[in-house]
Write a protein that holds these residues in place. Sequence first.
Motif, PDB file in Angstrom:
ATOM      1  N   ILE A 294      66.691 -68.939 -73.346  1.00  0.00           N
ATOM      2  CA  ILE A 294      67.488 -70.134 -73.619  1.00  0.00           C
ATOM      3  C   ILE A 294      67.652 -70.961 -72.349  1.00  0.00           C
ATOM      4  O   ILE A 294      67.524 -72.197 -72.368  1.00  0.00           O
ATOM      5  CB  ILE A 294      68.863 -69.729 -74.196  1.00  0.00           C
ATOM      6  N   ILE A 295      67.902 -70.293 -71.234  1.00  0.00           N
ATOM      7  CA  ILE A 295      68.025 -71.007 -69.951  1.00  0.00           C
ATOM      8  C   ILE A 295      66.703 -71.641 -69.566  1.00  0.00           C
ATOM      9  O   ILE A 295      66.658 -72.796 -69.116  1.00  0.00           O
ATOM     10  CB  ILE A 295      68.511 -70.031 -68.859  1.00  0.00           C
ATOM     11  N   SER A 296      65.597 -70.916 -69.770  1.00  0.00           N
ATOM     12  CA  SER A 296      64.281 -71.461 -69.403  1.00  0.00           C
ATOM     13  C   SER A 296      63.913 -72.667 -70.250  1.00  0.00           C
ATOM     14  O   SER A 296      63.122 -73.510 -69.820  1.00  0.00           O
ATOM     15  CB  SER A 296      63.214 -70.375 -69.540  1.00  0.00           C
ATOM     16  N   TRP A 297      64.494 -72.773 -71.467  1.00  0.00           N
ATOM     17  CA  TRP A 297      64.239 -73.923 -72.324  1.00  0.00           C
ATOM     18  C   TRP A 297      65.105 -75.126 -71.942  1.00  0.00           C
ATOM     19  O   TRP A 297      65.048 -76.160 -72.603  1.00  0.00           O
ATOM     20  CB  TRP A 297      64.517 -73.566 -73.783  1.00  0.00           C
ATOM     21  N   GLY A 298      65.912 -74.979 -70.929  1.00  0.00           N
ATOM     22  CA  GLY A 298      66.791 -76.065 -70.506  1.00  0.00           C
ATOM     23  C   GLY A 298      68.216 -75.917 -70.989  1.00  0.00           C
ATOM     24  O   GLY A 298      69.045 -76.811 -70.789  1.00  0.00           O
ATOM     25  N   GLY A 299      68.505 -74.803 -71.648  1.00  0.00           N
ATOM     26  CA  GLY A 299      69.854 -74.564 -72.137  1.00  0.00           C
ATOM     27  C   GLY A 299      70.757 -73.974 -71.074  1.00  0.00           C
ATOM     28  O   GLY A 299      70.408 -73.914 -69.887  1.00  0.00           O
ATOM     29  N   LYS A 300      71.914 -73.495 -71.507  1.00  0.00           N
ATOM     30  CA  LYS A 300      72.903 -72.975 -70.569  1.00  0.00           C
ATOM     31  C   LYS A 300      73.633 -71.806 -71.212  1.00  0.00           C
ATOM     32  O   LYS A 300      74.051 -71.881 -72.378  1.00  0.00           O
ATOM     33  CB  LYS A 300      73.904 -74.072 -70.205  1.00  0.00           C
ATOM     34  N   VAL A 301      73.763 -70.716 -70.481  1.00  0.00           N
ATOM     35  CA  VAL A 301      74.532 -69.559 -70.931  1.00  0.00           C
ATOM     36  C   VAL A 301      75.776 -69.468 -70.064  1.00  0.00           C
ATOM     37  O   VAL A 301      75.682 -69.327 -68.842  1.00  0.00           O
ATOM     38  CB  VAL A 301      73.710 -68.260 -70.848  1.00  0.00           C
ATOM     39  N   VAL A 302      76.931 -69.569 -70.701  1.00  0.00           N
ATOM     40  CA  VAL A 302      78.210 -69.537 -69.995  1.00  0.00           C
ATOM     41  C   VAL A 302      78.866 -68.183 -70.255  1.00  0.00           C
ATOM     42  O   VAL A 302      79.059 -67.797 -71.414  1.00  0.00           O
ATOM     43  CB  VAL A 302      79.144 -70.671 -70.474  1.00  0.00           C
ATOM     44  N   TYR A 303      79.194 -67.477 -69.194  1.00  0.00           N
ATOM     45  CA  TYR A 303      79.823 -66.159 -69.322  1.00  0.00           C
ATOM     46  C   TYR A 303      81.334 -66.328 -69.209  1.00  0.00           C
ATOM     47  O   TYR A 303      81.885 -66.438 -68.122  1.00  0.00           O
ATOM     48  CB  TYR A 303      79.280 -65.206 -68.267  1.00  0.00           C
ATOM     49  N   ASP A 304      81.987 -66.383 -70.368  1.00  0.00           N
ATOM     50  CA  ASP A 304      83.422 -66.661 -70.445  1.00  0.00           C
ATOM     51  C   ASP A 304      84.193 -65.367 -70.685  1.00  0.00           C
ATOM     52  O   ASP A 304      83.850 -64.598 -71.591  1.00  0.00           O
ATOM     53  CB  ASP A 304      83.719 -67.642 -71.584  1.00  0.00           C
ATOM     54  N   GLN A 305      85.257 -65.147 -69.926  1.00  0.00           N
ATOM     55  CA  GLN A 305      86.049 -63.939 -70.124  1.00  0.00           C
ATOM     56  C   GLN A 305      87.140 -64.077 -71.189  1.00  0.00           C
ATOM     57  O   GLN A 305      87.459 -63.103 -71.866  1.00  0.00           O
ATOM     58  CB  GLN A 305      86.675 -63.473 -68.808  1.00  0.00           C
ATOM     59  N   PRO A 306      87.769 -65.267 -71.349  1.00  0.00           N
ATOM     60  CA  PRO A 306      88.801 -65.368 -72.395  1.00  0.00           C
ATOM     61  C   PRO A 306      88.247 -65.022 -73.777  1.00  0.00           C
ATOM     62  O   PRO A 306      87.040 -65.121 -74.025  1.00  0.00           O
ATOM     63  CB  PRO A 306      89.234 -66.841 -72.328  1.00  0.00           C
ATOM     64  N   MET A 307      89.145 -64.638 -74.677  1.00  0.00           N
ATOM     65  CA  MET A 307      88.725 -64.292 -76.028  1.00  0.00           C
ATOM     66  C   MET A 307      88.107 -65.511 -76.723  1.00  0.00           C
ATOM     67  O   MET A 307      88.391 -66.656 -76.341  1.00  0.00           O
ATOM     68  CB  MET A 307      89.909 -63.759 -76.824  1.00  0.00           C
ATOM     69  N   PRO A 308      87.268 -65.304 -77.735  1.00  0.00           N
ATOM     70  CA  PRO A 308      86.508 -66.419 -78.321  1.00  0.00           C
ATOM     71  C   PRO A 308      87.348 -67.511 -78.964  1.00  0.00           C
ATOM     72  O   PRO A 308      86.887 -68.653 -79.085  1.00  0.00           O
ATOM     73  CB  PRO A 308      85.605 -65.739 -79.351  1.00  0.00           C
ATOM     74  N   ASP A 309      88.578 -67.207 -79.396  1.00  0.00           N
ATOM     75  CA  ASP A 309      89.418 -68.241 -80.003  1.00  0.00           C
ATOM     76  C   ASP A 309      90.154 -69.077 -78.969  1.00  0.00           C
ATOM     77  O   ASP A 309      90.877 -70.008 -79.319  1.00  0.00           O
ATOM     78  CB  ASP A 309      90.426 -67.614 -80.969  1.00  0.00           C
ATOM     79  N   HIS A 310      89.946 -68.790 -77.690  1.00  0.00           N
ATOM     80  CA  HIS A 310      90.608 -69.545 -76.622  1.00  0.00           C
ATOM     81  C   HIS A 310      90.080 -70.979 -76.591  1.00  0.00           C
ATOM     82  O   HIS A 310      88.899 -71.227 -76.899  1.00  0.00           O
ATOM     83  CB  HIS A 310      90.346 -68.856 -75.274  1.00  0.00           C
ATOM     84  N   PRO A 311      90.916 -71.956 -76.225  1.00  0.00           N
ATOM     85  CA  PRO A 311      90.454 -73.355 -76.182  1.00  0.00           C
ATOM     86  C   PRO A 311      89.236 -73.584 -75.295  1.00  0.00           C
ATOM     87  O   PRO A 311      88.441 -74.494 -75.555  1.00  0.00           O
ATOM     88  CB  PRO A 311      91.675 -74.108 -75.636  1.00  0.00           C
ATOM     89  N   THR A 312      89.073 -72.752 -74.252  1.00  0.00           N
ATOM     90  CA  THR A 312      87.910 -72.920 -73.388  1.00  0.00           C
ATOM     91  C   THR A 312      86.620 -72.467 -74.050  1.00  0.00           C
ATOM     92  O   THR A 312      85.534 -72.717 -73.520  1.00  0.00           O
ATOM     93  CB  THR A 312      88.087 -72.128 -72.082  1.00  0.00           C
ATOM     94  N   ARG A 313      86.746 -71.855 -75.228  1.00  0.00           N
ATOM     95  CA  ARG A 313      85.553 -71.412 -75.936  1.00  0.00           C
ATOM     96  C   ARG A 313      85.460 -72.090 -77.300  1.00  0.00           C
ATOM     97  O   ARG A 313      84.659 -73.001 -77.487  1.00  0.00           O
ATOM     98  CB  ARG A 313      85.554 -69.881 -76.049  1.00  0.00           C
ATOM     99  N   LEU A 314      86.277 -71.676 -78.256  1.00  0.00           N
ATOM    100  CA  LEU A 314      86.210 -72.296 -79.583  1.00  0.00           C
ATOM    101  C   LEU A 314      86.554 -73.784 -79.509  1.00  0.00           C
ATOM    102  O   LEU A 314      85.970 -74.599 -80.231  1.00  0.00           O
ATOM    103  CB  LEU A 314      87.156 -71.571 -80.538  1.00  0.00           C
ATOM    104  N   GLY A 315      87.452 -74.149 -78.624  1.00  0.00           N
ATOM    105  CA  GLY A 315      87.807 -75.559 -78.458  1.00  0.00           C
ATOM    106  C   GLY A 315      86.640 -76.376 -77.943  1.00  0.00           C
ATOM    107  O   GLY A 315      86.411 -77.508 -78.382  1.00  0.00           O
ATOM    108  N   ARG A 316      85.894 -75.810 -77.010  1.00  0.00           N
ATOM    109  CA  ARG A 316      84.717 -76.513 -76.467  1.00  0.00           C
ATOM    110  C   ARG A 316      83.595 -76.590 -77.496  1.00  0.00           C
ATOM    111  O   ARG A 316      82.822 -77.554 -77.500  1.00  0.00           O
ATOM    112  CB  ARG A 316      84.245 -75.819 -75.194  1.00  0.00           C
ATOM    113  N   LEU A 317      83.501 -75.580 -78.362  1.00  0.00           N
ATOM    114  CA  LEU A 317      82.525 -75.652 -79.456  1.00  0.00           C
ATOM    115  C   LEU A 317      82.903 -76.781 -80.409  1.00  0.00           C
ATOM    116  O   LEU A 317      82.053 -77.585 -80.812  1.00  0.00           O
ATOM    117  CB  LEU A 317      82.487 -74.319 -80.196  1.00  0.00           C
ATOM    118  N   ARG A 318      84.169 -76.894 -80.730  1.00  0.00           N
ATOM    119  CA  ARG A 318      84.660 -77.952 -81.615  1.00  0.00           C
ATOM    120  C   ARG A 318      84.423 -79.333 -81.011  1.00  0.00           C
ATOM    121  O   ARG A 318      84.041 -80.287 -81.700  1.00  0.00           O
ATOM    122  CB  ARG A 318      86.152 -77.744 -81.860  1.00  0.00           C
ATOM    123  N   ASP A 319      84.621 -79.447 -79.683  1.00  0.00           N
ATOM    124  CA  ASP A 319      84.509 -80.742 -79.008  1.00  0.00           C
ATOM    125  C   ASP A 319      83.087 -81.102 -78.614  1.00  0.00           C
ATOM    126  O   ASP A 319      82.858 -82.158 -78.009  1.00  0.00           O
ATOM    127  CB  ASP A 319      85.391 -80.748 -77.759  1.00  0.00           C
TER     128      ASP A 319
END
Length: 329
Positions: free
Chosen positions: A166-191
């Motif tokens: 995914i990274i080699s295709w130009g994507g980005k993998v973000v290693y997030d520690q907060p739980m998936p429902d946290h605004p920094t994760r599910l919120g960023r997916l929504r936005d």
Amino acid sequence: MSQESHTGPPTIEPTNIRSIMMLDVAREMMLAQDWRQRAVTVSMRDLAEPASREVSFFGQNGLRGLVDVGAGRLDIATLNPMVMLTMATLGTGPFTAPLDLATIAVLPHYDQLAFAVSNRLGFAGLGDIAAARYPLRVSVRGSVDELTSMSVDVVLGAYGFSLADIISWGGKVVYDQPMPDHPTRLGRLRDGELDAIFEEGTIIWADKVKAAGATFLPIDDEHLDVLQNLGFRRGVLDAATYPSLGTDVQTLDYSGWPIFCRSNESDDLVRQFCRGLDQAKDRIVWHIGPAHQPPLPLAEMVQESPATPFDVALHPAAATYWREQGYLA
């Protein structure tokens, strides 16, 4: 329920008072929110024979526990989930050769591994991502829980790609520690700042994915068969539990927190460890939540259930102890 006999009641002696003090203090430090050093190894040796081999327990989720127990550098460890212990014994997934391991007990934890992708991308399955070589911006669990990203890579590998691809295709993998429902994760997916979340812990976020404009991609039967051969169990996100899904979604089981050792570990050590679990069952913490918890559900922890999969056999000494104490039929 029968109780194992001993020579007498527990006593505090000069030889153990200082060690017990350190263990008790370490426990309190671990419960403090502002204390970061939480990867704990407990080492014990015979005071009368300083040159004797140490016995060591490892209490942190990670690859090290599996590798070091398998190599004899640790004696007993725990991790999340059972499928990683299964893959270790099979020599599949991230393991190039089988490790000779056995289960002592499994802490109950029912969970699924799931792959949520934004609806705006129009993907119906993980294979579509591989075919498009899409530069996905995906959030996975951070380095404190490295086994989650390893498990994700095993699943993606069945579809012919990886997080590195995914990274080699130009994507980005973000290693997030907060739980998936946290605004920094599910919120960023929504936005629209993320395209996907690949994660476990579905009980806390599965019913929130639709509101974030995303859908869980199902694992199709062909790839479920492949992944079962690697050690996974089939799982499901069911609409009865998560009404917003509208329909059941095939995914992968991610249940069970096994406590494990080598298959040839000393019967005496395993038996003593089981006895320790048994005697401390009223004060051991075993699930997420308040520090004061119900007793360890040992009868559930030693036999098959949805929350305690047993794909790696009990150590014989553990099976004998649990049977003698009435926890195992």
